[in-house]
Design a protein around this motif. Structure first.
Motif, PDB file in Angstrom:
ATOM      1  N   GLN A 164     -57.994 -66.537  10.899  1.00  0.00           N
ATOM      2  CA  GLN A 164     -56.937 -65.531  10.720  1.00  0.00           C
ATOM      3  C   GLN A 164     -56.741 -65.222   9.239  1.00  0.00           C
ATOM      4  O   GLN A 164     -56.603 -64.064   8.852  1.00  0.00           O
ATOM      5  CB  GLN A 164     -55.630 -66.034  11.341  1.00  0.00           C
ATOM      6  N   THR A 184     -49.149 -62.505   6.076  1.00  0.00           N
ATOM      7  CA  THR A 184     -50.062 -63.225   6.969  1.00  0.00           C
ATOM      8  C   THR A 184     -50.799 -64.315   6.201  1.00  0.00           C
ATOM      9  O   THR A 184     -50.980 -65.421   6.699  1.00  0.00           O
ATOM     10  CB  THR A 184     -51.074 -62.246   7.607  1.00  0.00           C
ATOM     11  N   GLN A 197     -45.775 -63.742  10.258  1.00  0.00           N
ATOM     12  CA  GLN A 197     -45.916 -62.415  10.844  1.00  0.00           C
ATOM     13  C   GLN A 197     -44.536 -61.775  10.785  1.00  0.00           C
ATOM     14  O   GLN A 197     -43.538 -62.405  11.151  1.00  0.00           O
ATOM     15  CB  GLN A 197     -46.389 -62.508  12.280  1.00  0.00           C
ATOM     16  N   SER A 231     -58.878 -71.750  13.880  1.00  0.00           N
ATOM     17  CA  SER A 231     -58.201 -70.489  14.209  1.00  0.00           C
ATOM     18  C   SER A 231     -57.372 -70.002  13.032  1.00  0.00           C
ATOM     19  O   SER A 231     -57.346 -68.810  12.729  1.00  0.00           O
ATOM     20  CB  SER A 231     -57.294 -70.670  15.423  1.00  0.00           C
ATOM     21  N   TYR A 232     -56.700 -70.928  12.397  1.00  0.00           N
ATOM     22  CA  TYR A 232     -55.864 -70.595  11.242  1.00  0.00           C
ATOM     23  C   TYR A 232     -56.721 -70.020  10.114  1.00  0.00           C
ATOM     24  O   TYR A 232     -56.402 -68.969   9.545  1.00  0.00           O
ATOM     25  CB  TYR A 232     -55.114 -71.839  10.784  1.00  0.00           C
ATOM     26  N   ARG A 261     -59.575 -63.018   7.960  1.00  0.00           N
ATOM     27  CA  ARG A 261     -59.379 -61.619   8.357  1.00  0.00           C
ATOM     28  C   ARG A 261     -58.321 -60.943   7.482  1.00  0.00           C
ATOM     29  O   ARG A 261     -58.439 -59.773   7.149  1.00  0.00           O
ATOM     30  CB  ARG A 261     -58.959 -61.525   9.817  1.00  0.00           C
TER      31      ARG A 261
END
Length: 155
Positions: A84, A52, A57, A80-81, A87
């Motif tokens: 991610q 990731t 994915q 958004s990238y 996270r």
């Protein structure tokens, strides 16, 4: 042929396919036969080079009709990238994982080569190795870095 070279060839082969497609679906045994290696080497390449943090994915289905699907992650925007990626960092991060993530940020043109090298030096075992919780500290620094990068989008 050394394991390292074979791994590089497998990675390059899959990334070449992914350059023209959003995803690739493979069968581990067929890939192993194509590259004349053991199936576990295919697993190694997928587990270490298609994470990731690197913008992929991986999905797999076991059994007779089993497959491994690698999907190149696409995000609607930079924020958004980065969210991610943040996270995906988690609570611990090795120096190698940091290097791979910084390489991904460079390839996505979110940082310059110089910025990546400077931060890589900051996250190195030579700098952070003096702390007992080196991997925890590295992950915390990387998360702060990614957070700051997401703010750059607003300015």
């Amino acid at each position: 042929m050394s394991n390292r070279n074979t791994s590089d060839l497998i990675e390059a082969y899959l990334k070449k396919i992914l350059a023209g497609n959003d995803q690739v679906e493979i069968r581990r045994s067929e890939m192993a036969e194509l590259f004349q290696c053991v199936p576990s080497q295919i697993n190694y390449v997928i587990n270490t080079r298609f994470t990731t943090q690197q913008g992929y994915q991986v999905e797999s289905k076991r059994g007779g009709g089993g497959y491994i699907r690698i999907v190149k992650l696409r995000f609607s925007d930079q924020r958004s990238y980065l969210k991610q990626l943040k996270r995906a960092v988690g609570k611990m991060m090795t120096a190698k994982e940091a290097q791979l993530l910084l390489q991904q940020l460079y390839e996505e043109q979110l940082i310059t080569k110089r910025e990546g090298n400077l931060f890589l030096a900051t996250l190195s075992p030579q700098v952070l190795g003096i702390f007992q919780e080196e991997n925890y500290l590295r992950a915390h620094l990387m998360q702060a870095f990614l957070e700051r990068l997401s703010y750059e989008d607003e300015e």
